[in-house]
Design an enzyme around this catalytic site. Structure first.
Site, mmCIF file in Angstrom:
data_model
loop_
_atom_site.group_PDB
_atom_site.id
_atom_site.type_symbol
_atom_site.label_atom_id
_atom_site.label_comp_id
_atom_site.label_asym_id
_atom_site.label_seq_id
_atom_site.Cartn_x
_atom_site.Cartn_y
_atom_site.Cartn_z
ATOM 1 N N CYS A 222 -2.159 2.115 -1.531
ATOM 2 C CA CYS A 222 -2.740 3.048 -2.487
ATOM 3 C C CYS A 222 -2.560 2.550 -3.922
ATOM 4 O O CYS A 222 -1.571 1.873 -4.229
ATOM 5 C CB CYS A 222 -2.040 4.404 -2.367
ATOM 6 S SG CYS A 222 -2.562 5.346 -0.942
ATOM 7 N N ASP B 186 6.622 10.735 -2.488
ATOM 8 C CA ASP B 186 5.483 11.043 -1.606
ATOM 9 C C ASP B 186 5.156 12.536 -1.569
ATOM 10 O O ASP B 186 4.096 12.920 -1.089
ATOM 11 C CB ASP B 186 5.753 10.542 -0.180
ATOM 12 C CG ASP B 186 5.601 9.027 -0.081
ATOM 13 O OD1 ASP B 186 5.064 8.426 -1.017
ATOM 14 O OD2 ASP B 186 6.022 8.457 0.940
ATOM 15 N N ARG C 64 -5.302 7.712 6.355
ATOM 16 C CA ARG C 64 -4.301 6.650 6.471
ATOM 17 C C ARG C 64 -2.947 7.214 6.885
ATOM 18 O O ARG C 64 -2.096 6.469 7.401
ATOM 19 C CB ARG C 64 -4.173 5.896 5.143
ATOM 20 C CG ARG C 64 -5.397 5.038 4.866
ATOM 21 C CD ARG C 64 -5.211 4.202 3.644
ATOM 22 N NE ARG C 64 -3.851 3.696 3.597
ATOM 23 C CZ ARG C 64 -3.268 3.218 2.519
ATOM 24 N NH1 ARG C 64 -3.913 3.187 1.387
ATOM 25 N NH2 ARG C 64 -2.042 2.769 2.562
ATOM 26 N N LYS D 53 4.709 8.039 9.816
ATOM 27 C CA LYS D 53 4.021 6.790 9.446
ATOM 28 C C LYS D 53 5.022 5.738 8.974
ATOM 29 O O LYS D 53 5.007 4.609 9.429
ATOM 30 C CB LYS D 53 3.020 7.075 8.320
ATOM 31 C CG LYS D 53 2.472 5.828 7.666
ATOM 32 C CD LYS D 53 1.401 6.128 6.647
ATOM 33 C CE LYS D 53 1.902 6.307 5.227
ATOM 34 N NZ LYS D 53 2.395 5.090 4.577
ATOM 35 N N ASN D 54 5.900 6.146 8.064
ATOM 36 C CA ASN D 54 6.780 5.156 7.447
ATOM 37 C C ASN D 54 7.871 4.661 8.389
ATOM 38 O O ASN D 54 8.537 3.659 8.105
ATOM 39 C CB ASN D 54 7.389 5.715 6.160
ATOM 40 C CG ASN D 54 6.358 5.844 5.054
ATOM 41 O OD1 ASN D 54 5.209 5.417 5.221
ATOM 42 N ND2 ASN D 54 6.747 6.434 3.929
ATOM 43 N N ARG E 213 3.085 -2.166 -7.715
ATOM 44 C CA ARG E 213 3.624 -2.530 -6.406
ATOM 45 C C ARG E 213 3.813 -4.033 -6.183
ATOM 46 O O ARG E 213 3.233 -4.626 -5.270
ATOM 47 C CB ARG E 213 2.765 -1.911 -5.298
ATOM 48 C CG ARG E 213 2.588 -0.422 -5.483
ATOM 49 C CD ARG E 213 1.950 0.250 -4.305
ATOM 50 N NE ARG E 213 2.941 0.669 -3.327
ATOM 51 C CZ ARG E 213 2.662 1.439 -2.281
ATOM 52 N NH1 ARG E 213 1.451 1.840 -2.069
ATOM 53 N NH2 ARG E 213 3.601 1.793 -1.446
#
Ligand code: UD1
Length: 431
Positions: free
Chosen positions: A127, A315, A407, A33-34, A132
């Site tokens: 999230c 993560d 997600r 994903k990243n 953030r």
């Protein structure tokens, strides 16, 4: 962002896990994903069609493609291959609600400044794992000549991006990517000092270089970018997702099973493997294949903290918390990256875990067995951690708010079901 209650009045979807079966077998790991998100965004720096292979079929990728379509790109998906044609790109303003749903929408800032000299987008979502902010992104782009206008949304202008020296006070992954995206087409040479070193950054550099960019990483980690006047479209295959792989290795460890995952390099899973070894798991690695086997009860880890790559990733902190909650003895985890990343602990309590949270420190006294409960995913990785808890627990676990898990995990039921887990999605028409 906590998803609103759009599901109210509609069928309620949840995961049901019948725990207590060790996992055995092999899982092919989905694309990262990243890595996929910045690589897709980077497509807008050239005209023509890019082909991205092994692109994970997850909600964050679909949201990113929707934003690209709003900008005038056309996109097509055929299985895990995504085609992005950017020739029709006309706008520099993003209004899509998808942009305020995902954190990585902030990467359009650097890419739009690079391609159009202007950008406007909503504050990014993501999230609820911490505040953030985007101050590091803004300060770095200002050092390249961008001018920001304050308001509800992010608005910036920079008709001519100047190369220069950018020093990040913290190696933020997103800010490093934004600088790269803005720098590749800048005039002159740029240096990013103290950039993030995550493998996904090097993957983005690899894709940009393939298309004509000139980026090199020096031995001290800094990035040197020699600006070029244009980039060509390109073809890229996304690497396996090291966080998904790490999650599954920990799932096998929690259940006392033995599992192989393939696709991740030695370095990318090194820190997670080291912790699993400390816990008494046997972990082996050959090229891009990893195997974990657990024959006895896992042991706790006296102290571990999350840190930027190459150290233990934030993560994987929540999946590790689940594993430690059933390991013998006392463990302590300090979360140094995202301040709200311990919400998983409150759900684990409902399953009988003994975890005390004090600020950014979690103190875990391992229990032998968790018990099934009705719980809610607090965020993406926290949701995955609860799946691990359900696999270990006695009885049935019901996990709601599965949209978080979608997600980032293509199909957690398919993957874990293929190695022996009893896990299924239930659509409850009654809500
Ligand atoms: C990326 C990853 C995410 C991972 C995180 C850390 C993607 C799509 N997401 O997120 O999975 O958990 O790296 O490895 O790649 N910060 C500021 N100001 C800023 C930017 C960041 O204070 O302008 C702080 C954040 O609040 C956080 C820390 O820096 O405390 C790390 O953030 P960052 O590395 O930027 O993470 P993301 O790019 O958002």
């Amino acid at each position: 962002m906590r998803p609103d209650d759009e599901s109210r009045g509609m069928a309620l979807k949840y995961l049901e896990i019948s725990g207590g079966r060790p996992l055995f077998g092999e899982i092919q790991i989905q694309g990262s994903k990243n890595a996929a998100l910045p690589i897709l965004v980077s497509c807008i720096l050239s005209e023509g069609t890019c082909r991205i292979e092994n692109c994970p079929e997850i909600k964050d990728v679909e949201d990113t493609l929707q934003i690209m379509r709003e900008l005038g790109c056309s996109t097509k998906r055929s299985g895990r291959t995504v085609y992005v044609n950017t020739s029709g790109i006309s706008g520099w303003e993003i209004r899509a609600t998808e942009a305020s749903r995902i954190r990585s929408s902030v990467l359009f800032l650097g890419a739009l400044l690079g391609r159009m000299g202007k950008a406007a987008l909503p504050m990014p979502g993501g999230c609820a794992i911490g505040s953030r902010p985007v101050d590091l992104h803004q300060k770095a782009l200002e050092q390249m000549g961008a001018v920001f206008r304050n308001g509800d949304q992010i608005q910036a202008e920079c008709p001519l991006i100047q190369g220069g020296r950018i020093r990040l006070p913290f190696p933020s992954v997103g800010a490093t990517e934004n600088c790269l995206l803005a720098c590749v087409l800048a005039k002159g040479e740029s240096w990013i000092e103290n950039p993030a070193r995550e493998p996904e950054i090097d993957e983005l550099c690899g894709f940009l270089n393939l298309r004509g960019a000139r980026i090199t990483r020096r031995a001290d980690g800094s990035l040197r970018i020699q600006g070029v006047s244009r980039l060509e479209p390109g073809v890229w295959q996304i690497q396996a997702d090291r966080i998904v792989a790490g999650t599954y290795l920990m799932a096998a460890a929690c259940t006392g099973g033995s599992l192989c995952v393939s696709g991740c390099s030695r370095e990318s899973l090194g820190a997670a493997a080291e912790v699993l070894r400390q816990m008494g798991a046997q972990v082996q690695n050959q090229e891009k294949r990893w195997a974990v086997a657990v024959r006895e009860r896992l042991k706790g880890v006296p102290y571990i903290e999350t840190r930027p790559y190459p150290e233990f990733p934030t993560d994987l902190q929540s999946p590790l918390m689940t594993a430690l909650s059933v390991a013998s003895g006392r463990s302590r985890i300090r979360e140094t990256i995202f301040e709200n990343r311990f919400s998983t602990a409150w759900e684990l309590h409902k399953m009988g875990a003994r975890i005390r949270v004090e600020g950014n420190l979690a103190c875990i006294d391992g229990v032998r067995r968790l018990r099934g409960a009705r719980i809610q995913a607090p965020d993406l990785r926290g949701g995955a951690a609860l799946v691990l808890a359900g696999l270990q627990a006695e009885g049935i676990t019901r996990i709601e708010r599965t949209e978080y898990i979608e997600r980032g995990y293509e199909d957690i039921c398919r993957d874990l079901g293929s190695v022996g887990a009893r896990i299924r999605v239930v659509q409850d028409a009654g809500g």
